[in-house]
Structures are given as C-alpha cells and as structure tokens.
Design a protein around this motif. Sequence first.
Motif, mmCIF file in Angstrom:
data_model
loop_
_atom_site.group_PDB
_atom_site.id
_atom_site.type_symbol
_atom_site.label_atom_id
_atom_site.label_comp_id
_atom_site.label_asym_id
_atom_site.label_seq_id
_atom_site.Cartn_x
_atom_site.Cartn_y
_atom_site.Cartn_z
ATOM 1 N N GLU A 137 -22.624 28.690 4.426
ATOM 2 C CA GLU A 137 -21.864 29.636 3.598
ATOM 3 C C GLU A 137 -20.427 29.773 4.096
ATOM 4 O OE1 GLU A 137 -22.720 30.762 0.769
ATOM 5 O OE2 GLU A 137 -24.870 30.494 0.769
ATOM 6 N N ARG A 138 -20.250 29.822 5.397
ATOM 7 C CA ARG A 138 -18.894 29.934 5.960
ATOM 8 C C ARG A 138 -18.077 28.681 5.654
ATOM 9 N NH1 ARG A 138 -17.757 33.875 9.905
ATOM 10 N NH2 ARG A 138 -19.558 35.163 10.395
ATOM 11 N N ALA A 139 -18.693 27.524 5.820
ATOM 12 C CA ALA A 139 -17.988 26.276 5.531
ATOM 13 C C ALA A 139 -17.650 26.179 4.049
ATOM 14 C CB ALA A 139 -18.830 25.080 5.975
ATOM 15 N N LEU A 140 -18.561 26.579 3.221
ATOM 16 C CA LEU A 140 -18.327 26.570 1.778
ATOM 17 C C LEU A 140 -17.155 27.469 1.405
ATOM 18 C CD1 LEU A 140 -19.404 25.568 -0.974
ATOM 19 C CD2 LEU A 140 -20.915 27.548 -0.994
ATOM 20 N N ALA A 141 -17.061 28.614 2.056
ATOM 21 C CA ALA A 141 -15.987 29.561 1.767
ATOM 22 C C ALA A 141 -14.609 29.011 2.111
ATOM 23 C CB ALA A 141 -16.227 30.865 2.520
ATOM 24 N N THR A 142 -14.527 28.046 3.015
ATOM 25 C CA THR A 142 -13.220 27.514 3.417
ATOM 26 C C THR A 142 -12.746 26.347 2.552
ATOM 27 O OG1 THR A 142 -14.104 25.934 5.008
ATOM 28 C CG2 THR A 142 -13.654 28.169 5.824
ATOM 29 N N LEU A 143 -13.601 25.887 1.639
ATOM 30 C CA LEU A 143 -13.176 24.783 0.771
ATOM 31 C C LEU A 143 -12.082 25.249 -0.183
ATOM 32 C CD1 LEU A 143 -16.623 23.209 -0.221
ATOM 33 C CD2 LEU A 143 -14.985 22.360 1.465
ATOM 34 N N PRO A 144 -11.219 24.330 -0.601
ATOM 35 C CA PRO A 144 -10.220 24.694 -1.618
ATOM 36 C C PRO A 144 -10.936 25.200 -2.872
ATOM 37 C CG PRO A 144 -9.774 22.513 -0.720
ATOM 38 C CD PRO A 144 -11.115 22.930 -0.190
ATOM 39 N N PRO A 145 -10.372 26.175 -3.564
ATOM 40 C CA PRO A 145 -11.069 26.820 -4.685
ATOM 41 C C PRO A 145 -11.613 25.875 -5.752
ATOM 42 C CG PRO A 145 -9.152 28.087 -4.107
ATOM 43 C CD PRO A 145 -9.096 26.834 -3.290
ATOM 44 N N ARG A 146 -10.835 24.909 -6.211
ATOM 45 C CA ARG A 146 -11.330 24.024 -7.277
ATOM 46 C C ARG A 146 -12.437 23.109 -6.761
ATOM 47 N NH1 ARG A 146 -8.441 23.744 -12.001
ATOM 48 N NH2 ARG A 146 -8.733 21.524 -12.326
#
Length: 194
Positions: A137-146
């Motif tokens: 979840e933390r790694a996912l949150a750091t991805l660029p929005p698109r």
Amino acid sequence: MLDTTMPALPATTDADAVDEPALVRAAAAGDMGAYEQLYRRHSPRVFAVLWRLCGGQQARAEDALQEAFLQAWKALPGFRFESSLSTWLHRLGVNAALMELRGRAAGHDHDSLDEVDGGLQELAVHDRCAGTERDLERALATLPPRARAVLVLHDIEGWKHQEIAEQLQMAVGSSKAQLHRARSLLRARLGDMT
C-alpha cells in the motif's frame, strides 16, 4: 509522513443483499433512512478503491466518496437495476476520483520522473517490520497518479484498457504503457524495501 494503512472493511452477509432493491426504491423516493443504509453498506468498498486511487490520501478519497454519493442521491431515481447497485456506485466513485486526478494533472504535471524518484526517500523511513500488505500500500501510494490509477483500475478493479483509456482520456497504448511503468516502479520500490 502519511499513514497509508488501508481502513478495514466490514464483513457483509447474504441478508444484506436481500432487501437491497426495496432500499433502492425507498431511497429513490426520498427516504433518507434507506439511503443511509445503502451508504453504510456500500461506502467502505467504494472508499477502498478511492483510497488507492488517491494514493492513500484520506482527505482526497473522502472528498471523492462524498461526491460519488451526492451524484448517486441525485441519480438514484433513474437507477434501472441494469447492473448491481454496488457496481453502479463503484463506477460513480471511480469517476469522481478520476475527475479529481484530471483536475490536479491540469494544474501540474504529476507524472514527471523527477517526482517519481522523490517518493523513494519517503519509503526508506518506514518501519521495516511492517507487513507485506502495508509495504504494498505504501509503495502504491508513491506511484505517479496516472500510473497508479491505471494499475489500480486494471490489476485491482479488473477494468479493460479501453475503459481506462476512455476514463483517463488517453490512448489505449498509453494505458498499457502506464501499466507497464507502474508495475516496474512498484517492483523496484518493493525490492528497495527488502
């Protein structure tokens, strides 16, 4: 640092679905109690996907959830049961989150590679003993929005690239490229955590 722990979802039972058409009809007729029951029943699942689409930013996910259920309240009298209510509400929520995502992207390019690299430093600070789900979840949150939106919609929600391309106003090839990019970044970030 953001607390990106995903809120827990309440368990649902078969009895919950039994009276749903009656609740929908009552809510469509203006019964606020029936609408509140529908909200309590469906908002946790809708919020879960919005939370991911919004990168774990609870305030943005809550805003999108509120917008989705306001739209649902207005459109409920026209609901024809051609899909399940859950699917319909889910789509309204995703659309609200994507509108917010597009609105932010219009003001600033959130997909720059410079910004992508900035998120890695934040990840290094987190507790190494956290569970795999929390790391994901933390790694996912750091991805660029698109890229995050494409990954969540495709890999988690099961959307097709054509649907994603239409919603994000991009070419199908761009959706596929964003998915590849998101998966690569996610693998790299999760590898950095081990």
